[in-house]
Design a protein around this motif. Structure first.
Motif, PDB file in Angstrom:
ATOM      1  N   UNK A   1      32.301  50.367   9.688  1.00 52.37           N
ATOM      2  CA  UNK A   1      31.659  51.688   9.300  1.00 52.37           C
ATOM      3  C   UNK A   1      30.715  51.666   9.677  1.00 52.37           C
ATOM      4  N   UNK A   2      29.939  51.657   8.767  1.00 55.14           N
ATOM      5  CA  UNK A   2      28.236  51.273   9.279  1.00 55.14           C
ATOM      6  C   UNK A   2      28.001  51.637  10.579  1.00 55.14           C
ATOM      7  N   UNK A   3      28.384  50.885  11.474  1.00 51.31           N
ATOM      8  CA  UNK A   3      27.889  50.920  13.229  1.00 51.31           C
ATOM      9  C   UNK A   3      28.591  52.303  13.368  1.00 51.31           C
ATOM     10  N   UNK A   4      29.732  52.393  12.765  1.00 54.86           N
ATOM     11  CA  UNK A   4      29.982  53.913  13.691  1.00 54.86           C
ATOM     12  C   UNK A   4      28.949  54.744  13.288  1.00 54.86           C
ATOM     13  N   UNK A   5      28.593  54.870  11.862  1.00 55.33           N
ATOM     14  CA  UNK A   5      27.747  56.064  10.942  1.00 55.33           C
ATOM     15  C   UNK A   5      26.469  55.564  11.775  1.00 55.33           C
ATOM     16  N   UNK A   6      25.881  53.952  12.085  1.00 56.10           N
ATOM     17  CA  UNK A   6      24.930  54.302  12.609  1.00 56.10           C
ATOM     18  C   UNK A   6      24.470  55.371  14.419  1.00 56.10           C
TER      19      UNK A   6
ATOM     20  N   UNK B   1      24.052  48.572   8.842  1.00 55.45           N
ATOM     21  CA  UNK B   1      23.310  48.622  10.318  1.00 55.45           C
ATOM     22  C   UNK B   1      22.427  49.401  10.094  1.00 55.45           C
ATOM     23  N   UNK B   2      21.588  48.812  11.289  1.00 56.44           N
ATOM     24  CA  UNK B   2      19.876  49.360  11.762  1.00 56.44           C
ATOM     25  C   UNK B   2      19.443  49.661  13.008  1.00 56.44           C
ATOM     26  N   UNK B   3      19.370  51.011  12.918  1.00 54.75           N
ATOM     27  CA  UNK B   3      19.324  51.212  14.387  1.00 54.75           C
ATOM     28  C   UNK B   3      17.904  51.811  14.613  1.00 54.75           C
ATOM     29  N   UNK B   4      17.678  51.043  15.580  1.00 55.85           N
ATOM     30  CA  UNK B   4      16.204  51.830  16.409  1.00 55.85           C
ATOM     31  C   UNK B   4      15.556  51.261  17.659  1.00 55.85           C
ATOM     32  N   UNK B   5      15.645  52.287  18.772  1.00 56.83           N
ATOM     33  CA  UNK B   5      15.368  51.790  20.415  1.00 56.83           C
ATOM     34  C   UNK B   5      16.700  51.881  20.378  1.00 56.83           C
ATOM     35  N   UNK B   6      17.230  51.995  20.027  1.00 51.59           N
ATOM     36  CA  UNK B   6      19.241  52.050  20.805  1.00 51.59           C
ATOM     37  C   UNK B   6      19.999  50.474  20.556  1.00 51.59           C
ATOM     38  N   UNK B   7      19.595  49.822  19.905  1.00 48.05           N
ATOM     39  CA  UNK B   7      19.040  48.231  19.592  1.00 48.05           C
ATOM     40  C   UNK B   7      19.961  48.617  18.310  1.00 48.05           C
ATOM     41  N   UNK B   8      21.182  47.843  18.217  1.00 50.02           N
ATOM     42  CA  UNK B   8      21.929  48.009  16.413  1.00 50.02           C
ATOM     43  C   UNK B   8      21.877  46.409  16.445  1.00 50.02           C
TER      44      UNK B   8
END
Length: 191
Positions: A52-57, A111-118
């Protein structure tokens, strides 16, 4: 000296997560996106929290550049069963009655999303409740705000002060964000 990070977006309306980030000294912006929080059957509680955290990101993937998006999902698991947010006061009473006198797990997927990397991780904290009476449960429901919390309780509220015997793991994780682990992961991401 405190490490400097790129601009941070917190994708959470949780006042507890916002307060924890403030206490960590971060400047951040709160940006919300509606996300379907359903998940496939057969996942373990920790897999559900991360899913779910990845879905949100991913809802932010095409919208940001040079920023870090932080998303999280906290679930309560009792004997492998997920206790989400209560639907009403009767449901909250039922959940808290189930937790009384037992150990349960609080799992936060981040989840941390930066520069399209999760990148994602989860933290698990064991929480041990003392026996609590029906009268105490009703008092808590009537005087606090259990309706927006997984498992129908906040450890930082009255029930945490009188009913939580002990925890094994991160306290801030039970509040909604494992701050020590988040900081370490942000440092890795910003190297």
């Amino acid at each position: 000296m405190i490490k400097q990070f790129p601009p941070i977006i917190l994708a959470s309306k949780s006042p507890r997560r916002q307060e924890l980030l403030k206490l960590m000294g971060f400047d951040f912006q709160v940006v919300l996106r509606e996300v379907d929080e359903s998940y496939p059957e057969g996942l373990s509680p920790s897999e559900i929290a991360v899913y779910i955290s990845e879905k949100k990101a991913r809802a932010f993937d095409l919208m940001i550049e040079n920023e870090i998006v932080i998303t999280a999902d906290t679930i309560v698991s009792l004997d492998g069963n997920i206790l989400g947010k209560p639907e009403n006061e009767d449901h909250a009473f039922e959940m808290l009655s189930e937790l009384s006198g037992k150990r349960h797990d609080v799992i936060t997927g981040v989840s941390l999303l930066k520069d399209h990397k999760l990148s994602s991780f989860y933290e698990l904290t064991e929480v041990f409740f003392k026996e609590i009476s029906a009268e105490q449960i009703r008092y808590y429901i009537n005087t606090c705000q259990p309706m927006d919390k997984a498992g129908a309780y906040g450890i930082q509220e009255w029930i945490g002060l009188v009913a939580v015997d002990r925890i094994n793991g991160s306290y801030s994780n039970v509040v909604g964000l494992p701050t020590h682990r988040l900081y370490a992961e942000l440092c890795k991401l910003s190297e």
